[in-house]
Design an enzyme around this catalytic site. Sequence first.
Site, PDB file in Angstrom:
ATOM      1  N   HIS A  57      40.408  35.121  37.782  1.00 21.80           N
ATOM      2  CA  HIS A  57      40.773  35.458  36.400  1.00 21.80           C
ATOM      3  C   HIS A  57      42.022  36.314  36.380  1.00 21.80           C
ATOM      4  O   HIS A  57      42.360  36.945  37.375  1.00 21.80           O
ATOM      5  CB  HIS A  57      39.687  36.323  35.739  1.00 21.80           C
ATOM      6  CG  HIS A  57      38.307  35.792  35.825  1.00 21.80           C
ATOM      7  ND1 HIS A  57      37.696  35.158  34.770  1.00 21.80           N
ATOM      8  CD2 HIS A  57      37.391  35.828  36.823  1.00 21.80           C
ATOM      9  CE1 HIS A  57      36.454  34.823  35.117  1.00 21.80           C
ATOM     10  NE2 HIS A  57      36.252  35.213  36.352  1.00 21.80           N
ATOM     11  N   TYR A  58      42.668  36.407  35.201  1.00 19.33           N
ATOM     12  CA  TYR A  58      43.567  37.535  34.962  1.00 19.33           C
ATOM     13  C   TYR A  58      42.965  38.390  33.867  1.00 19.33           C
ATOM     14  O   TYR A  58      42.160  37.928  33.055  1.00 19.33           O
ATOM     15  CB  TYR A  58      45.004  37.117  34.648  1.00 19.33           C
ATOM     16  CG  TYR A  58      45.268  36.265  33.434  1.00 19.33           C
ATOM     17  CD1 TYR A  58      44.819  36.627  32.172  1.00 19.33           C
ATOM     18  CD2 TYR A  58      46.036  35.103  33.539  1.00 19.33           C
ATOM     19  CE1 TYR A  58      45.108  35.857  31.057  1.00 19.33           C
ATOM     20  CE2 TYR A  58      46.317  34.324  32.436  1.00 19.33           C
ATOM     21  CZ  TYR A  58      45.857  34.702  31.192  1.00 19.33           C
ATOM     22  OH  TYR A  58      46.132  33.939  30.106  1.00 19.33           O
ATOM     23  N   THR A  59      43.387  39.675  33.857  1.00 13.48           N
ATOM     24  CA  THR A  59      42.722  40.619  32.952  1.00 13.48           C
ATOM     25  C   THR A  59      43.359  40.679  31.564  1.00 13.48           C
ATOM     26  O   THR A  59      42.793  41.268  30.651  1.00 13.48           O
ATOM     27  CB  THR A  59      42.769  42.045  33.542  1.00 13.48           C
ATOM     28  OG1 THR A  59      44.143  42.417  33.729  1.00 13.48           O
ATOM     29  CG2 THR A  59      42.038  42.113  34.872  1.00 13.48           C
ATOM     30  N   GLU A  88      39.079  39.468  39.402  1.00 14.83           N
ATOM     31  CA  GLU A  88      40.056  39.657  38.326  1.00 14.83           C
ATOM     32  C   GLU A  88      41.364  40.165  38.920  1.00 14.83           C
ATOM     33  O   GLU A  88      41.355  41.067  39.765  1.00 14.83           O
ATOM     34  CB  GLU A  88      39.542  40.686  37.307  1.00 14.83           C
ATOM     35  CG  GLU A  88      38.347  40.238  36.484  1.00 14.83           C
ATOM     36  CD  GLU A  88      38.744  39.534  35.179  1.00 14.83           C
ATOM     37  OE1 GLU A  88      39.956  39.334  34.960  1.00 14.83           O
ATOM     38  OE2 GLU A  88      37.829  39.194  34.413  1.00 14.83           O
ATOM     39  N   HIS A 138      39.128  30.346  36.115  1.00 15.15           N
ATOM     40  CA  HIS A 138      38.282  30.406  34.912  1.00 15.15           C
ATOM     41  C   HIS A 138      38.553  29.185  34.027  1.00 15.15           C
ATOM     42  O   HIS A 138      37.647  28.632  33.409  1.00 15.15           O
ATOM     43  CB  HIS A 138      38.560  31.713  34.148  1.00 15.15           C
ATOM     44  CG  HIS A 138      37.438  32.139  33.266  1.00 15.15           C
ATOM     45  ND1 HIS A 138      37.533  33.236  32.433  1.00 15.15           N
ATOM     46  CD2 HIS A 138      36.203  31.618  33.054  1.00 15.15           C
ATOM     47  CE1 HIS A 138      36.392  33.360  31.762  1.00 15.15           C
ATOM     48  NE2 HIS A 138      35.582  32.392  32.125  1.00 15.15           N
ATOM     49  N   ASP A 148      43.033  31.324  31.925  1.00 16.23           N
ATOM     50  CA  ASP A 148      43.344  32.141  33.102  1.00 16.23           C
ATOM     51  C   ASP A 148      42.804  31.490  34.383  1.00 16.23           C
ATOM     52  O   ASP A 148      41.813  30.762  34.308  1.00 16.23           O
ATOM     53  CB  ASP A 148      42.785  33.577  32.939  1.00 16.23           C
ATOM     54  CG  ASP A 148      41.276  33.641  32.772  1.00 16.23           C
ATOM     55  OD1 ASP A 148      40.729  32.852  31.992  1.00 16.23           O
ATOM     56  OD2 ASP A 148      40.644  34.481  33.432  1.00 16.23           O
TER      57      ASP A 148
HETATM   58 ZN   LIG Z   1      38.629  34.911  32.873  1.00 20.39          ZN
END
Ligand SMILES: [Zn+2]
Length: 258
Positions: free
Chosen positions: A41-43, A104, A151, A161
């Site tokens: 993921h990215y935040t 993340e 994700h 993401d």
């Molecule tokens: Zn995500």
Amino acid sequence: MRALCLVVLLTLLAGCARGPRIDTQYSAAGQSSRVQYIVLHYTSTDLPRSLRLLTEGDVSSHYLIGDTPPTIYRLVDENRRAWHAGDSRWQGRTWLNGTTIGIELVNRGYAEGPDGRTWQAYPPEQIDALIELLEDIMRRHDLAPGSILGHSDVAPQRKVDPGPLFPWWRLAEAGLVPWPDAQAVARQQALFAASLPSVAWFQAQLALQGYEVPRHGELDEATRNVLAAFQMKYRPARHDGVADAETAALLLVLNSRT
Ligand SMILES: [Zn+2]
């Protein structure tokens, strides 16, 4: 005297222990890790806010990797469930929080501007740290290449993401992600340019990859979202969800590997 104190202390501690006595001298040969996939993921925000969101709220991940410096934080023990994937599907499996490790990456994602979306790049050092972490997790849980997902792969209808600037190719170079052979793709693309497969064919190939995708043979929005998720990974220069010859070639070459 010290030895006596130690004996007394140990006796007291043993007396405090609760629960049944369990004999652990035998161990079954038939067992494996509960972890089947890793989801990236990215935040969407900076480190201080990422840390706050992932430690204080309803969303969490096993690991968080900063951008500069790329510090790796462990927020949830790998044996416990982190709340990162939500409603998610891959290879027919659903609600993947229970069977995945969530990572993340601190990255702002995208900003909407007059020329469309602009995405934030990932510093190479952050990807170096991620690769080191992935290698360690995959070794300990005996995960095969192909078990690292975005994700956007497991929730393509609602998530984008880690985004098109996430360098999947670097993970492929490290042997962590299967990658299609460029020459085979070029050959196949020329054939598909002459005769493009049907939408039903694209849907079947995407399903073979693991995506949850409609199978009705129509290029609806849900199918385009899945195509875009696949393109972000393997053809990030254009992730418009169009069923074109290059995407067909990438799918065929990838699926004939397995
Ligand atoms: Zn995500």
